[in-house]
Design a protein around this motif. Structure first.
Motif, short mmCIF file in Angstrom:
data_model
loop_
_atom_site.label_atom_id
_atom_site.label_comp_id
_atom_site.label_asym_id
_atom_site.label_seq_id
_atom_site.Cartn_x
_atom_site.Cartn_y
_atom_site.Cartn_z
N LEU A 81 52.61 -32.63 -31.71
CA LEU A 81 51.23 -32.49 -31.25
C LEU A 81 50.39 -33.68 -31.69
CD1 LEU A 81 49.10 -30.78 -29.83
CD2 LEU A 81 48.74 -29.57 -31.99
N ALA A 82 50.55 -34.10 -32.96
CA ALA A 82 49.77 -35.23 -33.47
C ALA A 82 50.08 -36.50 -32.69
CB ALA A 82 50.06 -35.43 -34.96
N SER B 238 47.18 -39.93 -26.44
CA SER B 238 46.19 -39.68 -25.39
C SER B 238 44.83 -40.26 -25.76
CB SER B 238 46.06 -38.17 -25.14
OG SER B 238 45.54 -37.50 -26.26
N MET B 239 44.50 -40.29 -27.05
CA MET B 239 43.19 -40.79 -27.48
C MET B 239 43.17 -42.31 -27.65
SD MET B 239 41.72 -37.92 -30.18
CE MET B 239 43.10 -38.01 -31.30
N ALA C 29 40.46 -32.04 -26.43
CA ALA C 29 41.22 -32.72 -25.38
C ALA C 29 41.45 -31.86 -24.15
CB ALA C 29 42.57 -33.19 -25.94
N THR C 30 41.58 -30.53 -24.34
CA THR C 30 42.01 -29.67 -23.22
C THR C 30 41.07 -28.53 -22.88
OG1 THR C 30 43.24 -28.08 -24.59
CG2 THR C 30 44.40 -30.11 -23.94
N GLN C 31 40.15 -28.19 -23.80
CA GLN C 31 39.27 -27.03 -23.61
C GLN C 31 40.07 -25.74 -23.45
OE1 GLN C 31 35.49 -27.37 -23.59
NE2 GLN C 31 36.53 -28.94 -24.79
N THR C 32 41.22 -25.66 -24.12
CA THR C 32 42.01 -24.44 -24.14
C THR C 32 42.35 -24.11 -25.59
OG1 THR C 32 44.17 -25.54 -23.97
CG2 THR C 32 43.06 -24.96 -21.90
N TYR D 146 52.90 -31.44 -21.78
CA TYR D 146 52.64 -32.63 -22.58
C TYR D 146 53.74 -32.91 -23.60
CZ TYR D 146 47.88 -32.42 -20.70
OH TYR D 146 46.79 -32.39 -19.88
N LEU D 147 54.20 -31.85 -24.26
CA LEU D 147 55.24 -32.07 -25.26
C LEU D 147 56.61 -32.23 -24.61
CD1 LEU D 147 54.08 -29.52 -27.99
CD2 LEU D 147 53.52 -31.94 -27.77
#
Length: 264
Positions: free
Chosen positions: A114-115, A121-122, A175-178, A257-258
């Motif tokens: 995840l990191a 992405s950032m 990043a995702t609003q989830t 994503y992963l």
């Protein structure tokens, strides 16, 4: 029926109603306590009918299990349990140190994947992941980022004025609003429809009775994590136990994503 119970602080609120005998018709349910990684292995071997498993194991093996609706362990924003401690700017991170005490468990695999995705992405960076030993303060002298996850995250404090503590749950939300889903409940595909509904109904009633069991869960969690009860209380306030369409969207994004290749 045999249902897994993980040896994690985060699961205490939803299992305490079972322990206190508040689910009157659950006498035929056998709870099997084990580390989360072992519970997944037992699900794969057919030893359990249903169990919580880490989201990283669900992404790996989702074709082997059915997903129990309505229940997860997740966070809307800050998680309090998956932290990236950084020295200097996030964009300059070249390697993420993972303390060997985590033994490349589901938490460290999950957190490092995840990191790396969030940093890519950032900032477009792809830092390496290094298993190593040492205390957090020492590791921050050798590496510019250290992953701390699970119960170990309860005691993390800023090491110095230039240390940034990035909660990956909050970063995921930005990043995702989830919500960030950490654990889901898997059911063996060998379980019939009637038993599936029974497990779903039991876990639903356990959720309804969690609030009254929180004082005991907090005390048990404090003993497990060896921290003051107020820290466990604060952590439980960050935990969410639902599985709504927003959570399912988060799982879909995590899978996308992963990806299977990133977690082999």
């Amino acid at each position: 029926m045999r249902i897994g119970e993980p040896l994690t602080v985060s699961s205490l609120p939803i299992y305490q109603p079972f322990r206190e005998g508040l689910l009157s018709d659950s006498s035929d349910i056998e709870l099997v306590s084990a580390p989360l990684d072992e519970l997944c292995a037992r699900m794969l071997s057919g030893d359990l009918d249903a169990s919580p498993i880490s989201i990283i194991d669900y992404v790996r093996y989702q074709d082997r299990f059915d997903l129990l609706p309505g229940v997860s362990i997740s966070s809307w924003g800050r998680s309090g349990s998956t932290l990236l401690c950084c020295r200097g700017p996030l964009a300059s991170i070249e390697a993420i140190a993972v303390p060997e005490e985590f033994n490349w468990s589901h938490w460290s695999q999950w957190g490092s994947c995840l990191a790396r995705w969030l940093l890519k992405s950032m900032y477009g960076t792809e830092p390496a992941v290094v298993m190593t030993d040492g205390e957090l303060s020492e590791l921050l002298l050798r590496y510019n980022a250290v992953l701390i996850s699970g119960q170990a995250a309860f005691n993390v404090e800023e090491q110095s004025s230039d240390t940034i503590i990035l909660d990956l749950g909050d970063a995921w939300w930005q990043a995702t609003q989830t919500p960030l889903v950490h654990i889901v409940w898997a059911v063996s595909k060998q379980v019939g429809d009637e038993d599936f509904e029974r497990v779903s109904e039991l876990m639903g009633r356990a959720k309804e009775r969690m609030e009254g069991c929180l004082p005991t869960a907090i005390q048990v969690g404090a003993e497990m994590a060896k921290v003051p009860p107020r820290q466990v209380d604060g952590y439980f306030r960050l935990c969410n136990f639902d599985l709504t369409p927003a959570h399912l969207k988060g799982i879909e994004l995590l899978t996308q994503y992963l990806g299977q290749a990133a977690i082999k």
